[in-house]
Design an enzyme around this catalytic site. Structure first.
Site, PDB file in Angstrom:
ATOM      1  N   HIS A   1       0.812  -1.226   0.000  1.00 13.33           N
ATOM      2  CA  HIS A   1       0.000   0.000   0.000  1.00 13.33           C
ATOM      3  C   HIS A   1       0.841   1.270   0.000  1.00 13.33           C
ATOM      4  CE1 HIS A   1      -3.593  -2.483   1.757  1.00 13.33           C
ATOM      5  NE2 HIS A   1      -3.414  -2.667   0.471  1.00 13.33           N
TER       6      HIS A   1
ATOM      7  N   CYS B   1       5.137  13.334  -8.019  1.00 17.56           N
ATOM      8  CA  CYS B   1       4.386  14.361  -8.745  1.00 17.56           C
ATOM      9  C   CYS B   1       3.323  13.686  -9.600  1.00 17.56           C
ATOM     10  CB  CYS B   1       5.355  15.156  -9.623  1.00 17.56           C
ATOM     11  SG  CYS B   1       4.503  16.213 -10.801  1.00 17.56           S
TER      12      CYS B   1
ATOM     13  N   CYS C   1       4.452  14.667 -13.668  1.00 17.61           N
ATOM     14  CA  CYS C   1       5.627  14.078 -14.353  1.00 17.61           C
ATOM     15  C   CYS C   1       6.143  12.831 -13.644  1.00 17.61           C
ATOM     16  CB  CYS C   1       6.734  15.111 -14.487  1.00 17.61           C
ATOM     17  SG  CYS C   1       7.579  15.468 -12.919  1.00 17.61           S
TER      18      CYS C   1
ATOM     19  N   CYS D   1       5.857  20.090  -7.466  1.00 19.41           N
ATOM     20  CA  CYS D   1       7.032  19.646  -8.222  1.00 19.41           C
ATOM     21  C   CYS D   1       7.625  20.828  -8.974  1.00 19.41           C
ATOM     22  CB  CYS D   1       6.565  18.578  -9.201  1.00 19.41           C
ATOM     23  SG  CYS D   1       7.862  17.876 -10.207  1.00 19.41           S
TER      24      CYS D   1
ATOM     25  N   CYS E   1       8.050  20.889 -12.020  1.00 19.07           N
ATOM     26  CA  CYS E   1       7.291  21.008 -13.278  1.00 19.07           C
ATOM     27  C   CYS E   1       5.957  21.729 -13.055  1.00 19.07           C
ATOM     28  CB  CYS E   1       7.052  19.631 -13.889  1.00 19.07           C
ATOM     29  SG  CYS E   1       5.667  18.732 -13.143  1.00 19.07           S
TER      30      CYS E   1
ATOM     31  N   GLY F   1      -1.234  -9.361  12.800  1.00 19.95           N
ATOM     32  CA  GLY F   1      -1.913  -8.083  13.045  1.00 19.95           C
ATOM     33  C   GLY F   1      -2.699  -7.533  11.875  1.00 19.95           C
ATOM     34  N   THR F   2      -3.430  -8.416  11.214  1.00 25.37           N
ATOM     35  CA  THR F   2      -4.291  -7.912  10.130  1.00 25.37           C
ATOM     36  C   THR F   2      -5.650  -8.586  10.177  1.00 25.37           C
ATOM     37  OG1 THR F   2      -4.561  -7.649   7.727  1.00 25.37           O
ATOM     38  CG2 THR F   2      -3.301  -9.580   8.461  1.00 25.37           C
TER      39      THR F   2
ATOM     40  N   ASN G   1      -2.566 -12.638  16.351  1.00 26.72           N
ATOM     41  CA  ASN G   1      -3.523 -11.534  16.435  1.00 26.72           C
ATOM     42  C   ASN G   1      -4.085 -11.515  17.854  1.00 26.72           C
ATOM     43  OD1 ASN G   1      -5.919  -9.774  15.949  1.00 26.72           O
ATOM     44  ND2 ASN G   1      -5.354 -10.068  13.813  1.00 26.72           N
TER      45      ASN G   1
ATOM     46  N   ALA H   1       1.439  -8.960  19.119  1.00 25.00           N
ATOM     47  CA  ALA H   1       2.546  -9.368  18.245  1.00 25.00           C
ATOM     48  C   ALA H   1       3.904  -9.105  18.898  1.00 25.00           C
ATOM     49  CB  ALA H   1       2.455  -8.623  16.920  1.00 25.00           C
TER      50      ALA H   1
HETATM   51  P1  OAD Z   1      -7.035  -3.339  10.622  1.00 25.21           P
HETATM   52  O1  OAD Z   1      -7.134  -2.121  11.464  1.00 25.21           O
HETATM   53  O2  OAD Z   1      -8.188  -3.714   9.771  1.00 25.21           O
HETATM   54  O3  OAD Z   1      -6.738  -4.584  11.563  1.00 25.21           O
HETATM   55  C1  OAD Z   1      -5.787  -4.569  12.576  1.00 25.21           C
HETATM   56  C2  OAD Z   1      -5.693  -5.972  13.122  1.00 25.21           C
HETATM   57  O4  OAD Z   1      -4.652  -6.006  14.079  1.00 25.21           O
HETATM   58  C3  OAD Z   1      -6.963  -6.458  13.823  1.00 25.21           C
HETATM   59  O5  OAD Z   1      -7.250  -7.785  13.407  1.00 25.21           O
HETATM   60  C4  OAD Z   1      -6.584  -6.416  15.316  1.00 25.21           C
HETATM   61  O6  OAD Z   1      -7.244  -7.425  16.055  1.00 25.21           O
HETATM   62  C5  OAD Z   1      -5.097  -6.686  15.236  1.00 25.21           C
HETATM   63  N1  OAD Z   1      -4.288  -6.152  16.350  1.00 25.21           N
HETATM   64  C6  OAD Z   1      -4.424  -4.989  17.027  1.00 25.21           C
HETATM   65  N2  OAD Z   1      -3.441  -4.830  17.930  1.00 25.21           N
HETATM   66  C7  OAD Z   1      -2.629  -5.911  17.823  1.00 25.21           C
HETATM   67  C8  OAD Z   1      -1.425  -6.327  18.450  1.00 25.21           C
HETATM   68  N3  OAD Z   1      -0.826  -5.595  19.401  1.00 25.21           N
HETATM   69  N4  OAD Z   1      -0.872  -7.510  18.084  1.00 25.21           N
HETATM   70  C9  OAD Z   1      -1.463  -8.278  17.119  1.00 25.21           C
HETATM   71  N5  OAD Z   1      -2.593  -7.933  16.475  1.00 25.21           N
HETATM   72  C10 OAD Z   1      -3.169  -6.773  16.805  1.00 25.21           C
HETATM   73  O7  OAD Z   1      -5.690  -3.212   9.754  1.00 25.21           O
HETATM   74  P2  OAD Z   1      -5.255  -3.977   8.432  1.00 25.21           P
HETATM   75  O8  OAD Z   1      -5.729  -5.385   8.439  1.00 25.21           O
HETATM   76  O9  OAD Z   1      -3.807  -3.734   8.278  1.00 25.21           O
HETATM   77  O10 OAD Z   1      -5.346  -0.037   3.372  1.00 25.21           O
HETATM   78  O11 OAD Z   1      -6.024  -3.160   7.326  1.00 25.21           O
HETATM   79  C11 OAD Z   1      -5.777  -3.480   5.983  1.00 25.21           C
HETATM   80  C12 OAD Z   1      -5.865  -2.262   5.117  1.00 25.21           C
HETATM   81  O12 OAD Z   1      -7.120  -1.631   5.356  1.00 25.21           O
HETATM   82  C13 OAD Z   1      -4.886  -1.163   5.427  1.00 25.21           C
HETATM   83  O13 OAD Z   1      -3.605  -1.377   4.862  1.00 25.21           O
HETATM   84  C14 OAD Z   1      -5.543   0.028   4.789  1.00 25.21           C
HETATM   85  C15 OAD Z   1      -7.009  -0.225   5.076  1.00 25.21           C
HETATM   86  O14 OAD Z   1      -7.852  -0.019   4.018  1.00 25.21           O
HETATM   87  C16 OAD Z   1      -5.179   1.124   2.692  1.00 25.21           C
HETATM   88  O15 OAD Z   1      -5.109   2.207   3.234  1.00 25.21           O
HETATM   89  C17 OAD Z   1      -5.065   0.941   1.210  1.00 25.21           C
END
Ligand code: OAD
Length: 242
Positions: free
Chosen positions: A120, A128, A131, A148, A150, A187-188, A213, A231
């Site tokens: 991301h 810019c 350009c 920029c 330009c 952590g996602t 997570n 994490a």
């Molecule tokens: P989220 O905010 O959706 O999720 C964060 C995750 O981290 C959740 O599942 C939490 O339970 C977990 N979490 C929180 N604290 C934690 C810790 N200390 N240790 C382990 N896990 C923990 O974030 P993302 O999944 O990264 O994209 O979101 C994905 C994308 O959504 C982002 O990159 C962004 C957004 O749209 C763009 O901006 C293009």
């Protein structure tokens, strides 16, 4: 924290040559950067679609830049935490370690990880829109806006709503996912596509999936092993056992 690795996970890690860490906002939470969707998530407070898109930028570049400057200030004052550091240290123990991150905060690189695919973008880079010249934080200001030489407007090099992921980075990430032995998901929420498709590509290619997570996610039922905890606590514990 009471912790032990089961034999299967331990043996798989000991035999692994290539490992991938697929990371999201949760890995940086302990550094002090708010996640997107948690209870303290930034998106509970404002509507991202209104700011993080190209039309919003063209309509009101000052407002969008104010928001990114605010995020930059937070990130600049944060440090990599033990999770980022453990991942960087893993480079000393495995033949191949790759980070595939959805984060734009640059903390993996600051921790010392060498191969980092930023799906991301990266908030420390700008370019810019006219350009395509690339800038760091040294963008010249004209009438209060980064411009920029330009004359084009300069924007942050991050992926906005409705935009494609950088294709070279995405393809390289897919290749790593297909060829790794162990694939960590840290952590996602794993619900934002196309980034999340990489998780299932790793699974279908035979990788051993380990999720870390604080809570269950949409991914949990697909992984081989889940660790529920922070994490920055769990990753050091896992790697201290192998
Ligand atoms: P989220 O905010 O959706 O999720 C964060 C995750 O981290 C959740 O599942 C939490 O339970 C977990 N979490 C929180 N604290 C934690 C810790 N200390 N240790 C382990 N896990 C923990 O974030 P993302 O999944 O990264 O994209 O979101 C994905 C994308 O959504 C982002 O990159 C962004 C957004 O749209 C763009 O901006 C293009």
């Amino acid at each position: 924290m009471k912790f032990s690795l089961d034999d299967k996970t331990k043996q798989t890690l000991l035999n692994a040559k290539s490992i991938v860490f697929f990371t999201g906002a949760g890995i940086s939470a302990e550094s002090g950067i708010p996640t997107f969707r948690g209870k303290d998530g930034i998106w509970n407070k404002l509507k991202p679609e209104e700011l993080a898109n190209f039309n919003a930028f063209l309509k009101n570049p000052k407002l969008v830049w104010e928001w990114y400057q605010h995020r930059k200030d937070i990130i600049n004052n944060c440090q990599p935490n033990p999770a980022h550091k453990t991942i960087a240290e893993a480079q000393n123990s495995f033949d191949r370690v790759t980070v595939i991150t959805q984060n734009i905060d640059n903390l993996h690189k600051r921790a010392g990880s060498k191969t980092v695919y930023e799906l991301h973008g990266n908030i420390e880079r700008n370019f810019c829109i006219k350009c395509k010249k690339e800038y760091g934080d040294d963008v010249p200001l004209k009438e209060g806006l980064p411009k920029c030489e330009c004359g084009g407007l300069v924007r942050p090099d991050v992926v906005w709503f409705g935009e494609y992921l950088p294709q070279d980075v995405f393809q390289a990430s897919e290749k790593e996912a297909e060829n790794c032995d162990v694939f960590f998901i840290v952590g996602t929420t794993g619900i934002v596509y196309p980034a999340a498709s990489i998780i299932y590509l790793a699974k279908n290619s035979g990788a051993y999936l380990i999720e870390i997570n604080i809570t269950e996610t949409d991914v949990t039922s697909s992984v081989d092993q889940s660790f529920f905890g922070k994490a920055g606590e769990v990753l050091p514990l896992i790697f201290s056992e192998i």
